[in-house]
Design a protein around this motif. Structure first.
Motif, PDB file in Angstrom:
ATOM      1  N   THR A 211       0.945  -1.352   0.009  1.00 19.29           N
ATOM      2  CA  THR A 211      -0.024   0.288   0.035  1.00 19.29           C
ATOM      3  C   THR A 211       1.081   1.005   0.371  1.00 19.29           C
TER       4      THR A 211
ATOM      5  N   SER B 139      -1.683   5.647   2.114  1.00 16.06           N
ATOM      6  CA  SER B 139      -3.283   4.203   2.665  1.00 16.06           C
ATOM      7  C   SER B 139      -3.522   5.046   4.582  1.00 16.06           C
TER       8      SER B 139
ATOM      9  N   LYS C 297      -3.902   1.418   5.978  1.00 18.18           N
ATOM     10  CA  LYS C 297      -3.782   0.621   5.978  1.00 18.18           C
ATOM     11  C   LYS C 297      -2.229   0.018   5.693  1.00 18.18           C
ATOM     12  N   ASP C 298      -1.807  -0.389   6.339  1.00 24.29           N
ATOM     13  CA  ASP C 298      -0.439  -1.629   6.146  1.00 24.29           C
ATOM     14  C   ASP C 298      -0.615  -2.515   5.678  1.00 24.29           C
TER      15      ASP C 298
ATOM     16  N   ALA D 280      -2.566  -7.968   6.482  1.00 21.79           N
ATOM     17  CA  ALA D 280      -2.983  -6.735   6.331  1.00 21.79           C
ATOM     18  C   ALA D 280      -2.603  -6.345   8.048  1.00 21.79           C
TER      19      ALA D 280
ATOM     20  N   ASN E 119     -11.573  -1.127  -2.526  1.00 21.49           N
ATOM     21  CA  ASN E 119     -10.789  -1.166  -1.283  1.00 21.49           C
ATOM     22  C   ASN E 119     -10.624  -0.057  -0.815  1.00 21.49           C
TER      23      ASN E 119
ATOM     24  N   SER F 101      -3.836   4.216  -3.197  1.00 22.64           N
ATOM     25  CA  SER F 101      -3.577   3.992  -2.191  1.00 22.64           C
ATOM     26  C   SER F 101      -3.315   2.595  -1.297  1.00 22.64           C
ATOM     27  N   ASP F 102      -4.237   2.345  -2.281  1.00 23.65           N
ATOM     28  CA  ASP F 102      -5.186   0.311  -1.920  1.00 23.65           C
ATOM     29  C   ASP F 102      -4.915  -0.426  -2.804  1.00 23.65           C
TER      30      ASP F 102
ATOM     31  N   LEU G 220      -3.627  -3.266  -4.393  1.00 20.92           N
ATOM     32  CA  LEU G 220      -3.303  -4.142  -4.211  1.00 20.92           C
ATOM     33  C   LEU G 220      -2.874  -5.061  -5.281  1.00 20.92           C
TER      34      LEU G 220
END
Length: 598
Positions: free
Chosen positions: A246, A250, A252-253, A406, A488, A493-494, A496
């Protein structure tokens, strides 16, 4: 090989046809089957091919029937062990997955054991939906002749712990069955309850079948023992790559991990899961010890095992998930009326919110109590492995296995909190090692007919197995089309594996890609909305034989996708609600609607 003279020529031909092309496992099973026929001195019929039977299928009244329902494979594993132990004692037993059980046989069963997991907060596993619905319905028969026992597998961090097993146990009694053994409710440390329950249940089955003077047949184990790594003896594997996928902006990591299987003898198929044994962060262990004024060096003996308190907490006890049993024990020790009120039957919503938002450390700080090291270790739930959908095809990556992870990180009252396994994995550097094993998922397999189309619905990290699916379909030159629905929060940024999907589209390995980035516009858009938008084409694909797969969040996404598919059936197939449900249930029964949800 020459057949003995006492085997008729016509039977020799049948035997040759039957065994041609079979692998060693199947031949071993047949050997056990024919031994059972000889020992029983009676005509026995084998279960139909789709039924996962481990024993000869004699008349229903003359055997122990074991039905299992499993979401991640644990209930299947326990049920297989139960069946193998029964066979080892000379009992005739058959093992059947719940969705393969012929419900009309229930009225004739005399000895029935059920091993059933609870999915999420009180839902049945996917392979047991129809069976549980049948039991709950008016169509379920009276069962005055039935002796039964139920073993439930669940997670005590949910308020409705082993809820499905409890309802099945109560329903069988309501239908007139005689409870042969008390309901077993196993937490994530399954063997703690499952082993003694199985010991007692087997002894009771011996008495019940002996009382009927029943000829017995042995059960051949489904899985010959191998030297491969297992859940109890994991393989120490090296991390080859651990990188964020990401972008910096984002929320999220999300990590992509590549792990070496060299020297492990482990193999897997797309749809399987990787089991990981995590270790608690030292900082968390130290915080727990400090809060309780305990010494990590203290030696604690449980059974025949002695370890330091620090080691017990770091490697063998759950610290990041609260459970109802520990909450009850702590409420008594702290003398807290507030905590005791959460445990009342009418406080399920409050209990659920409490368990979801607080970890052990939060409880210990907010409601002080004096725990001894020994009492703490005994009260805490054992640490269990975490399962991750495998994000690679071994046909492509060879002696590697890939994960899409995640990380769980958040703050509670200004202090950092995290998930034990994601924190453990995210912190691993390349070259470090972690204990792993493979968990098969037979219910989440690509179609054996490679000309079939597949529809894959996997938002967030739920996309992991579909990366494996597309790799496998490309490597095997499958002629069927592949359609992916991914979602997402943000495109930038997300997204995947963005470049991989774009390359797959360009190469013809991915034929359709529908994207739902929920926060990139005023109105939130999710994968279920994209399904509805493409209703006509989705229905056409399904009616032409496509397989539908869903992976990801069980609590909301999977349920919303399920409702979207029902709407598609009603809208495009001119079905009413009952017909749409039967349509989707039929797809599931055929193995054409499969879910890997958590």
């Amino acid at each position: 090989m020459l057949a003995p003279s006492y085997l008729p020529e016509s039977k020799q031909t049948l035997i040759t046809e039957l065994t041609e092309g079979l692998e060693s496992n199947a031949l071993s099973w047949l050997s056990g089957y024919f031994a059972g026929v000889a020992q029983g001195r009676q005509a026995l019929r084998t279960a139909p091919p789709p039924v996962l039977a481990t024993a000869t299928d004699v008349a229903v009244a003359r055997q122990l029937t074991i039905i299992y329902g499993s979401q991640t494979g644990n209930a299947k594993r326990v049920a297989e062990s139960l069946a193998e132990r029964a066979g080892g004692l000379g009992l005739t037993a058959r093992l059947v997955r719940a969705d393969r059980y012929t419900t009309r046989e229930l009225k004739d069963e005399q000895l029935l054991y059920i091993v059933m997991s609870t999915q999420g907060d009180g839902d049945p596993p996917d392979d047991s939906l129809a069976f549980v619905e049948f039991l709950r319905s008016r169509r379920a028969p009276k069962l005055p002749q039935l002796k039964y026992a139920v073993l439930g597998l669940g997670d005590s961090s949910y308020p409705l712990f082993c809820g499905i097993a409890q309802s099945i146990d109560a329903r069988l009694a309501e239908l007139g069955g005689e409870r042969l053994h008390d309901l077993g409710t196993a937490d994530l440390d399954i063997e703690t309850v499952a082993i003694p329950w199985t010991d007692s249940a087997i002894a009771l089955a011996q008495k019940a079948l002996k009382a009927q003077d029943i000829p017995t047949a042995s059960v051949t184990p489904l899985h010959p023992k191998t030297s491969r790594a297992t859940r109890d003896q994991p393989f120490l594997a090296e991390v080859l790559l651990n990188q964020p996928i990401t972008a910096a902006g984002s929320d999220k990591d999300v990590r992509h991990l590549e792990i070496s299987l060299e020297g492990s003898q482990l193999s897997y198929q797309p749809g399987d899961a990787l089991g990981v044994w995590p270790t608690q962060a030292s900082v968390l262990v130290d915080q727990v010890l400090a809060t309780l004024s305990l010494e990590g060096a203290q030696q604690i003996e449980i059974g025949n095992t002695t370890r330091s308190l620090h080691e017990w907490l770091a490697r063998h006890r759950e610290l990041t998930q609260l459970t109802r049993p520990f909450l009850a024990a702590h409420a008594e020790l702290a003398g807290s009326d507030e905590l005791k009120a959460l445990l009342q039957p009418d406080a399920l919503d409050g209990l659920k919110a409490f368990l979801e938002t607080r970890q052990l450390l939060d409880l210990l700080k907010a409601y002080p109590a004096s725990w001894s090291g020994l009492a703490l270790v005994k009260a805490l739930r054992p640490l269990t492995p975490r399962m991750y959908s495998i994000a690679s095809s071994q046909s492509v990556v060879d002696e590697e296995v890939h994960l899409t992870l995640a990380t769980i990180n958040y703050e509670y009252e200004g202090e950092s909190r995290w998930g034990v396994a994601s924190n453990f994995l995210a912190a691993l550097d390349e070259g470090e090692k972690l204990p792993i094993f493979i968990e098969e998922n037979q219910r989440f397999r690509l179609p054996s007919d490679t000309s079939r189309d597949v529809i894959m619905i996997g938002p967030g990290t739920g996309v992991a197995p579909f990366r494996a699916f597309v790799q496998e379909r490309s490597a095997t030159a499958a002629s069927g089309r592949n359609w992916l629905f991914f979602g997402n929060p943000h495109f930038a940024s997300d997204f995947l594996y963005q470049t991989e999907w774009q390359r797959a589209l360009a190469d013809g390995d991915l034929h359709r890609l529908d994207l739902a980035f929920s926060r990139d516009q005023a109105d939130k858009v999710y994968v279920q909305d994209k399904l509805t938008e493409r209703a006509s084409e989705v229905y056409e694909w399904i009616q032409d034989g496509a397989h539908v797969y869903v992976c990801g969040d069980a609590t909301r996404m999977a349920k919303d996708v399920h409702q979207a598919l029902l709407r598609i059936g009603r809208q495009e197939g001119a079905m009413d609600e009952v017909q749409a449900k039967e349509w989707l249930d039929g797809l599931a029964a055929q193995g054409r609607y499969a879910r890997d949800v958590y």
